[in-house]
Scaffold this active site. Structure first.
Site, PDB file in Angstrom:
ATOM      1  N   THR A   1       0.829  -1.209   0.000  1.00  0.00           N
ATOM      2  CA  THR A   1       0.000   0.000   0.000  1.00  0.00           C
ATOM      3  C   THR A   1       0.863   1.259   0.000  1.00  0.00           C
ATOM      4  O   THR A   1       0.588   2.210  -0.743  1.00  0.00           O
ATOM      5  CB  THR A   1      -0.936  -0.004   1.235  1.00  0.00           C
TER       6      THR A   1
ATOM      7  N   HIS B   1       5.015 -10.106   2.006  1.00  0.00           N
ATOM      8  CA  HIS B   1       4.283 -11.209   2.640  1.00  0.00           C
ATOM      9  C   HIS B   1       3.442 -12.009   1.662  1.00  0.00           C
ATOM     10  O   HIS B   1       2.860 -13.021   2.025  1.00  0.00           O
ATOM     11  CB  HIS B   1       3.443 -10.695   3.821  1.00  0.00           C
TER      12      HIS B   1
ATOM     13  N   CYS C   1     -20.436  -9.880   3.942  1.00  0.00           N
ATOM     14  CA  CYS C   1     -21.794  -9.626   4.402  1.00  0.00           C
ATOM     15  C   CYS C   1     -21.763  -8.776   5.658  1.00  0.00           C
ATOM     16  O   CYS C   1     -22.141  -9.191   6.725  1.00  0.00           O
ATOM     17  CB  CYS C   1     -22.500 -10.947   4.657  1.00  0.00           C
TER      18      CYS C   1
END
Lengths: 405, 287
Positions: A72, A200, A324
């Site tokens: 990121t 990773h 969900c």
């Protein structure tokens, strides 16, 4: 219970050789690579050796490798650096199926007044190169396009896309977090300006990433305040993890063919096994251009979270395209962008292998998943329905005539 | 990661009263495949007492657990006693549900009420819904009445909580402002009423043109956002005949979409006298 780990697109186990290589730097070799004494030079040398191994894996030069904290950070830095270098250009092109690191950056840029083009994908998750070509204009500063998709494994035509950008003088970044180590990738012939990878995902520990910046491509530091990485990324280097990533890159280069043979064969066996054992199952994404370790498969009439939790009961780790939870009650943005019908998207599961995956684990997973899907379908009100959604629609009082296709 | 109580886990891994009840005399259904969860509740009622209850559920672990514990809660109860069971009772019986899963308990309550309505021979429909209830969340088919009720019964104070309890606004987010206005209204905060624009009188030709414009520029794009579509079939005076397409066909709330969204939008923006009718087609005929 033995763990069957089939979530390698989320993270991977640290390879034993990698752990062995990094341990001395967590123990006795704790010198700061910036220090002058010879004790610290051990750490500095190990770090430079690691940089060279990573450059080798990518077909890059060591000075083009910048160590960061994660994928990121690499994505954010590349995008902001590129745009800062082209302040007069206010158009950013990316795709609807990027990792959230890039999606969030695109949204931020929109708020800052940039025009952002979100490229669509087709129902197999493939990019339309013609639409991409049409989106490139004189105001375009940067294109950011993932190399391979984390959810479906679909590989984008990065070489063609980067070449098209290059001929127009547009900068190009690729988030290659899922691709590096799984498929061969050579920056000597791939004309991207920036590339992000994450340790990773290739059997190094969490907390280490790389930003590749091509020699000559514009760059601005994101973290400032130190001369580390030639001033391109300030902050004391994470030496143990850098050494680990160097070892992981060396191993990835050594095993890259296995990914395409052994791992691919196991993935294909898993796919065929599941499709044969479970009715009303479909594979999500282009099966031609796909990472060899990834299978995204959808089962109608059942819901993803329930599948995952029952798999967990059997010691099998997987992930789901269905989240969900509130805020994201709708299924994954990737599957939705592909137009996967809700009826399948809710029951989608991603299984991602590694070179440590065994055939016994694949057999176990086929058996377990067949049983789990059958069990959940037993509970489901839609089982035995040839056209479940429509049937419920009409019983719920849908306007007459509209519920029939 | 598991984020559930042992009780949820227990009911999910070994649910009670699963399956179709052959001699059920009351059935309640809520949700759909498209919405991501659905519950079909079967009751056998004798002398106004629930003597048996079973369920079939499509959904996540908490949806299955909520259904299972609901059947336990209502078995043996009279209809009136059962109707007193709230979504909170369901969640409490499970030792609590994560905030973002509270809608599973609401689904249980709604299925129970739907089943009892069917037993009493009342019109099917959702909780709190009357003929004029307005559809707010088109993705999940949540009405204003359902939202107001969830706010009142559970003391909700934020839009996020409403999403957790009813799912409204959880997908495309297009109705979040609307939900915020309802929350503001219910909690007594300031409310900015929406001012619909209504042209005064118009000729038939003007009305036809306006209907076409509103369908193409307002209604169609919003349905398209959710993968749905609409086709204008005919305009006869004030009667507008349309056909819903795409995802709308999979959606159990398509009737509500038609009445509350399409018709209401046309009434607000074109003519208050407009009536929207679905295109009539023989069952089974392909579109």
């Amino acid at each position: 219970m033995n763990l069957t780990y089939l979530d390698n697109n989320a993270t991977t186990m640290v390879a034993p050789e990698v752990l062995e290589a990094m341990l001395p730097f967590l123990q006795n070799e704790y010198g700061n690579p910036s220090s002058m004494y010879s004790f610290a030079a051990v750490a500095a040398r190990a770090m430079e050796n690691a940089r060279a191994r990573i450059a080798d894996l990518l077909g890059a030069s060591p000075e083009e490798i910048i160590f960061t904290g994660c994928g990121t950070e690499s994505d954010s830095t590349a995008i902001l650096a590129a745009l800062e270098s082209r302040p007069e250009k206010r158009h950013f092109i990316t795709t609807r199926v990027e990792h959230s690191a890039v999606i969030a950056m695109g949204r931020l840029l929109q708020q800052r007044g940039y025009k952002v083009t979100w490229l669509d994908v087709d129902k197999k998750g493939r990019l339309d190169l013609e639409a991409y070509k049409a989106a490139l204009d004189d105001n375009t500063a940067l294109v950011s396009m993932m190399y391979a998709n984390n959810e479906t494994g679909v590989i984008f035509p990065i070489r063609e896309a980067a070449e098209l950008a290059k001929t127009r003088g547009i900068l190009f970044h690729t988030d290659a977090v899922q691709a590096v180590g799984k498929i061969p990738l050579d920056l000597k012939t791939l004309p991207v300006d920036y590339l992000a990878l994450s340790g990773h995902k290739l059997h190094a520990p969490k907390g280490i990433g790389v930003l590749y910046v091509r020699r000559g491509s514009p760059y601005r530091s994101f973290l400032i305040g130190g001369h580390q990485e030639h001033g391109r990324r300030a902050g004391t280097e994470n030496v143990p993890s850098i050494v680990a990533l160097g070892k992981a890159a060396e191993l990835a280069a050594k095993h890259i063919q296995d990914e395409n043979t052994t791992v691919r064969a196991l993935r294909d066996k898993l796919q065929q096994g599941l499709l044969a054992a479970i009715p009303e199952a479909v594979v999500n994404g282009d099966t031609e251009n796909r990472l060899p370790n990834t299978l995204n498969i959808a089962f109608k009439y059942v819901e993803g979270e329930a599948i995952l939790l029952l798999l967990d009961q059997e010691g099998i780790c997987a992930s789901s395209g269905s989240a969900c939870t509130s805020g994201s009650l709708e299924p994954s943005h990737v599957l939705r962008a592909m137009g996967v019908p809700f009826t399948y998207a809710h029951g989608s599961v991603r299984l991602s292998l590694s070179r440590y995956t065994t055939e016994a684990e694949i057999d176990k997973t086929i058996t377990a998943l067949s049983r789990i899907i059958a069990r959940l379908r037993e509970i489901s009100p839609f089982r035995n329905m040839t056209d479940g959604a429509e049937a419920l629609c009409s019983s719920a009082g849908t306007a007459e005539g509209l519920s029939h296709r | 990661m598991w984020n559930y109580t042992d009780k949820v886990r227990e009911h999910f891994l070994a649910p009670h009263n699963v399956g179709e009840l052959k001699d059920a005399n009351a059935i309640g259904e809520v949700g759909s495949l498209a919405c991501g969860d659905a519950l079909k509740l079967y009751l056998k009622i004798e002398n106004d007492r629930i003597i048996d209850a079973t369920f079939q559920t499509f959904g996540c672990a908490s949806a299955i657990a909520s259904s299972s514990v609901l059947t336990d809660l209502i078995k043996g109860k009279t209809i009136d006693e059962a109707l007193a069971v709230t979504n909170k009772d369901i969640a409490d019986a499970l030792g609590g549900l994560p905030d973002q899963k509270m809608h599973c308990s609401v689904m249980g309550q709604e299925a129970l009420e739907a089943a009892i309505r069917s037993y009493r021979g009342e019109a099917p429909g959702k909780t709190g819904e009357d003929a004029h209830d307005r559809l707010v969340c088109r993705c999940f088919g949540v009405t204003e009445g359902q939202i107001r009720r969830a706010i009142r019964e559970n003391g909700l104070t934020s839009v996020e909580q409403v999403t957790n309890f009813t799912k409204a606004g959880g997908a495309c987010g297009g109705c979040l402002e609307d939900v915020a206005a309802i929350v503001a209204d219910e909690t007594g905060r300031s409310l900015t009423p929406l001012q619909p624009q209504r042209p005064k009188t118009m000729t038939n030709i003007e009305r036809m043109q306006n209907v076409m414009t509103v369908i193409n520029e307002v209604i169609k794009p919003r349905l398209n956002q959710d993968g749905g579509d609409i086709e204008l079939v005919d305009i006869d005076g004030s009667v507008v005949t349309v056909a819903l397409r795409g995802m709308c066909l999979d959606c159990p709330s398509s009737r509500l979409t038609l009445e509350n969204f399409v018709q209401q939008t046309l009434r607000d923006q074109v003519d208050p006298g407009i009536v929207v009718r679905p295109e009539q087609r023989a069952p089974g005929e392909n579109a």
